[in-house]
Structure formats: structure tokens, C-alpha cells
Design a protein around this motif. Structure first.
Motif, PDB file in Angstrom:
ATOM      1  N   VAL A  69      66.302  27.229  70.768  1.00  0.00           N
ATOM      2  CA  VAL A  69      65.373  26.795  69.726  1.00  0.00           C
ATOM      3  C   VAL A  69      66.116  26.018  68.636  1.00  0.00           C
ATOM      4  CG1 VAL A  69      63.758  27.567  67.940  1.00  0.00           C
ATOM      5  CG2 VAL A  69      63.802  28.712  70.166  1.00  0.00           C
ATOM      6  N   ASN A  70      67.291  26.521  68.247  1.00  0.00           N
ATOM      7  CA  ASN A  70      68.031  25.905  67.151  1.00  0.00           C
ATOM      8  C   ASN A  70      68.425  24.463  67.429  1.00  0.00           C
ATOM      9  OD1 ASN A  70      68.628  27.528  64.700  1.00  0.00           O
ATOM     10  ND2 ASN A  70      69.266  29.049  66.203  1.00  0.00           N
ATOM     11  N   TRP A  71      68.980  24.209  68.609  1.00  0.00           N
ATOM     12  CA  TRP A  71      69.517  22.876  68.862  1.00  0.00           C
ATOM     13  C   TRP A  71      68.454  21.791  68.935  1.00  0.00           C
ATOM     14  CZ3 TRP A  71      73.947  21.130  67.662  1.00  0.00           C
ATOM     15  CH2 TRP A  71      75.056  21.982  67.615  1.00  0.00           C
ATOM     16  N   PRO A  72      67.306  22.004  69.614  1.00  0.00           N
ATOM     17  CA  PRO A  72      66.268  20.966  69.554  1.00  0.00           C
ATOM     18  C   PRO A  72      65.794  20.676  68.134  1.00  0.00           C
ATOM     19  CG  PRO A  72      65.841  22.462  71.366  1.00  0.00           C
ATOM     20  CD  PRO A  72      66.955  23.066  70.583  1.00  0.00           C
ATOM     21  N   LEU A  73      65.664  21.711  67.304  1.00  0.00           N
ATOM     22  CA  LEU A  73      65.264  21.502  65.917  1.00  0.00           C
ATOM     23  C   LEU A  73      66.319  20.702  65.158  1.00  0.00           C
ATOM     24  CD1 LEU A  73      63.779  24.994  64.941  1.00  0.00           C
ATOM     25  CD2 LEU A  73      62.528  22.843  65.233  1.00  0.00           C
ATOM     26  N   ARG A  74      67.579  21.043  65.390  1.00  0.00           N
ATOM     27  CA  ARG A  74      68.661  20.329  64.702  1.00  0.00           C
ATOM     28  C   ARG A  74      68.706  18.863  65.103  1.00  0.00           C
ATOM     29  NH1 ARG A  74      73.525  24.760  65.644  1.00  0.00           N
ATOM     30  NH2 ARG A  74      72.942  26.209  63.968  1.00  0.00           N
ATOM     31  N   VAL A  75      68.620  18.611  66.385  1.00  0.00           N
ATOM     32  CA  VAL A  75      68.678  17.229  66.875  1.00  0.00           C
ATOM     33  C   VAL A  75      67.487  16.427  66.360  1.00  0.00           C
ATOM     34  CG1 VAL A  75      68.582  15.784  68.933  1.00  0.00           C
ATOM     35  CG2 VAL A  75      70.050  17.810  68.910  1.00  0.00           C
ATOM     36  N   ALA A  76      66.307  17.030  66.382  1.00  0.00           N
ATOM     37  CA  ALA A  76      65.114  16.338  65.895  1.00  0.00           C
ATOM     38  C   ALA A  76      65.239  16.023  64.409  1.00  0.00           C
ATOM     39  CB  ALA A  76      63.868  17.189  66.148  1.00  0.00           C
ATOM     40  N   ALA A  77      65.768  16.974  63.629  1.00  0.00           N
ATOM     41  CA  ALA A  77      65.935  16.744  62.190  1.00  0.00           C
ATOM     42  C   ALA A  77      66.945  15.638  61.925  1.00  0.00           C
ATOM     43  CB  ALA A  77      66.385  18.034  61.511  1.00  0.00           C
ATOM     44  N   MET A  78      68.043  15.640  62.670  1.00  0.00           N
ATOM     45  CA  MET A  78      69.044  14.588  62.484  1.00  0.00           C
ATOM     46  C   MET A  78      68.492  13.222  62.869  1.00  0.00           C
ATOM     47  SD  MET A  78      72.556  16.397  63.827  1.00  0.00           S
ATOM     48  CE  MET A  78      73.016  18.041  63.287  1.00  0.00           C
ATOM     49  N   ALA A  79      67.705  13.168  63.943  1.00  0.00           N
ATOM     50  CA  ALA A  79      67.105  11.901  64.353  1.00  0.00           C
ATOM     51  C   ALA A  79      66.135  11.399  63.287  1.00  0.00           C
ATOM     52  CB  ALA A  79      66.388  12.080  65.687  1.00  0.00           C
ATOM     53  N   LEU A  81      66.194  12.092  60.040  1.00  0.00           N
ATOM     54  CA  LEU A  81      66.956  11.660  58.875  1.00  0.00           C
ATOM     55  C   LEU A  81      67.613  10.304  59.114  1.00  0.00           C
ATOM     56  CD1 LEU A  81      68.600  15.082  57.931  1.00  0.00           C
ATOM     57  CD2 LEU A  81      66.858  13.858  56.618  1.00  0.00           C
ATOM     58  N   ALA A  82      68.112  10.089  60.319  1.00  0.00           N
ATOM     59  CA  ALA A  82      68.716   8.795  60.645  1.00  0.00           C
ATOM     60  C   ALA A  82      67.658   7.689  60.629  1.00  0.00           C
ATOM     61  CB  ALA A  82      69.403   8.863  62.008  1.00  0.00           C
ATOM     62  N   TRP A  83      66.479   7.986  61.173  1.00  0.00           N
ATOM     63  CA  TRP A  83      65.393   6.988  61.202  1.00  0.00           C
ATOM     64  C   TRP A  83      64.970   6.614  59.784  1.00  0.00           C
ATOM     65  CZ3 TRP A  83      59.891   7.645  60.259  1.00  0.00           C
ATOM     66  CH2 TRP A  83      59.152   6.504  60.608  1.00  0.00           C
ATOM     67  N   ARG A  84      64.962   7.610  58.893  1.00  0.00           N
ATOM     68  CA  ARG A  84      64.598   7.350  57.501  1.00  0.00           C
ATOM     69  C   ARG A  84      65.772   6.819  56.681  1.00  0.00           C
ATOM     70  NH1 ARG A  84      61.010  12.751  55.879  1.00  0.00           N
ATOM     71  NH2 ARG A  84      59.166  12.229  57.148  1.00  0.00           N
ATOM     72  N   ARG A  85      66.952   6.749  57.280  1.00  0.00           N
ATOM     73  CA  ARG A  85      68.179   6.287  56.632  1.00  0.00           C
ATOM     74  C   ARG A  85      68.574   7.152  55.448  1.00  0.00           C
ATOM     75  NH1 ARG A  85      67.743  -0.388  56.829  1.00  0.00           N
ATOM     76  NH2 ARG A  85      67.410  -0.509  59.104  1.00  0.00           N
ATOM     77  N   HIS A  86      68.361   8.444  55.594  1.00  0.00           N
ATOM     78  CA  HIS A  86      68.804   9.403  54.584  1.00  0.00           C
ATOM     79  C   HIS A  86      70.212   9.881  54.983  1.00  0.00           C
ATOM     80  CE1 HIS A  86      64.359  10.452  53.440  1.00  0.00           C
ATOM     81  NE2 HIS A  86      64.735   9.264  53.031  1.00  0.00           N
TER      82      HIS A  86
END
Length: 216
Positions: A69-79, A81-86
Motif C-alpha cells: 500500500v505504501n509504495w503505490p501511494l508514495r510513487v503516485a504522490a511523487m508523480a 508533485l513532479a507534474w505540478r513542479r513542486h
């Protein structure tokens, strides 16, 4: 991301210091029996209140704190943030995840603490500190800090994140997969890293971006 990076650094330092202090108490022969006495009492209590519905809830909470559960959430959050350029938020969350994952294995190996007897679920590696508690706190607290805007709404989500991390960690104790002190140390460490990295990066950005003092 954070309203007051200095205060966040202070809170993070306190959480990490608490994890270190507990780690020292577990490591020292003079204090280890006292910690174990508390752990044994909680272990006995978990056995006394055990029932099928509670066990099912604990298993579900334990699964929610797993890598599945943790890793899909982490990867999705990082993606996201990258898409929003944060980029600062992305760096803070990524560093919290990276440092926590790098610490779990070596610290467990250094302590080599045995798991409690009679675990209700399959376990691996040593007991101290709880990898589930570390990962759960890093993910839950970290996601709120980097995704939610400061304000009353984020404060409510922070409370929910901390509550989830606490109940998930306690589920591991209930399931006899960890001693109580394992989960407390893990939760302190995970929350300290999740809060510390954004606070540190924001403080550094503020320091680097501040204008130089006028030359007398």
C-alpha cells in the motif's frame, strides 16, 4: 508547505531524539529489563483482549501499513508533485522516504532483537524498530505535509494521519508481530523524518534566498 520551519525543525528534532533515547534504553543492559517489563505487560494485555473481529481489523490495518500500500501511494504522490513542479516538496518527501528505508535494515540488524512469541501473522527480520511503524508514519504524515495546504483543513488531515499511524503501529503489537517499544521508536523516527526534511529544506531555501546584509 510549512508555516514555521523553525518550529517544525524543533518538533522534528524532539521526535528523533525520542527515538534515539528509546533506542538507547533498549540497547543498554541496565535499562533494557525495564523496557521489556512494559513490553511484556502490553503483550499480556493484547492477549487478554484478543477476539476475532478485533484481529480482523488489526490485520487490515497492518496490511494498510505494508509496502503493498505504501509504495503505490508514495510513487503516485511523487508523480503528482513532479507534474505540478513542486520540486521542494518532491525533494522533501523523497528524502524522507529514502532515509527511512535506508535506516530500517541496518538498525534492525544492529539491534537483532527477537520478535514476540506467538505472532498472529508472518514476520521477517528483527523486531526493533518496527519497519511498519516507520513507513506508515513517513507516508501518512509526509503525504499531508507535501500535498495539503496550510490551514485548518490540513491540521485536521495531520491529526488523521497521526491517528492512522498510531493505530496501525498498535495493530502490529496486538498481532504480536512487535513489542510496544518497537512501534513507539518506529513511529517517532518516521514522523521525525517526515517533518524534518521539509522543515530543513525550507530553512535552507530561506537562508540561501535571503538578501545579504548591507555592508557598513
Amino acid at each position: 508547505m510549512l508555516v514555521d520551519s523553525r518550529r517544525a525543525l524543533l518538533v522534528s528534532g524532539s521526535l528523533l531524539a525520542g527515538a534515539v533515547v528509546l533506542g538507547v534504553l533498549v540497547a543498554l543492559p541496565a535499562t533494557r529489563p525495564a523496557v521489556q517489563a512494559v513490553d511484556d505487560a502490553v503483550w499480556d494485555l493484547a492477549g487478554d483482549v484478543r477476539n476475532d473481529p478485533t484481529t480482523a481489523v488489526a490485520v487490515a490495518l497492518s496490511w494498510l501499513g505494508s509496502g503493498a500500500v505504501n509504495w503505490p501511494l508514495r510513487v503516485a504522490a511523487m508523480a503528482l508533485l513532479a507534474w505540478r513542479r513542486h520540486w521542494l516538496r518532491l525533494a522533501a518527501f523523497a528524502l524522507a522516504v529514502l532515509t527511512s528505508e535506508l535506516l530500517i535494515g541496518p538498525v534492525k540488524a544492529a539491534y537483532g532483537r527477537d520478535r514476540p512469541p506467538g505472532s498472529l501473522i508472518e514476520t521477517s527480520a528483527a523486531a526493533f524498530p518496527s519497519g511498519h511503524a516507520i513507513a506508515g508514519a513517513v507516508t501518512a504524515v509526509g503525504l499531508v505535509l507535501v500535498l495539503a495546504r496550510p490551514g485548518a483543513s490540513r491540521w485536521r488531515w495531520e491529526v488523521r494521519a497521526v491517528a492512522f499511524a498510531a493505530f496501525m503501529a498498535l495493530s502490529r503489537v496486538y498481532l504480536r508481530a512487535h513489542w510496544f517499544s518497537d512501534t513507539v521508536a518506529g513511529a517517532l523516527l518516521g514522523a521525525g523524518l517526515a517533518l524534518g526534511w521539509p522543515a530543513l529544506l525550507m530553512a535552507l531555501r530561506s537562508r540561501i534566498g535571503s538578501p545579504a546584509p548591507p555592508t557598513p
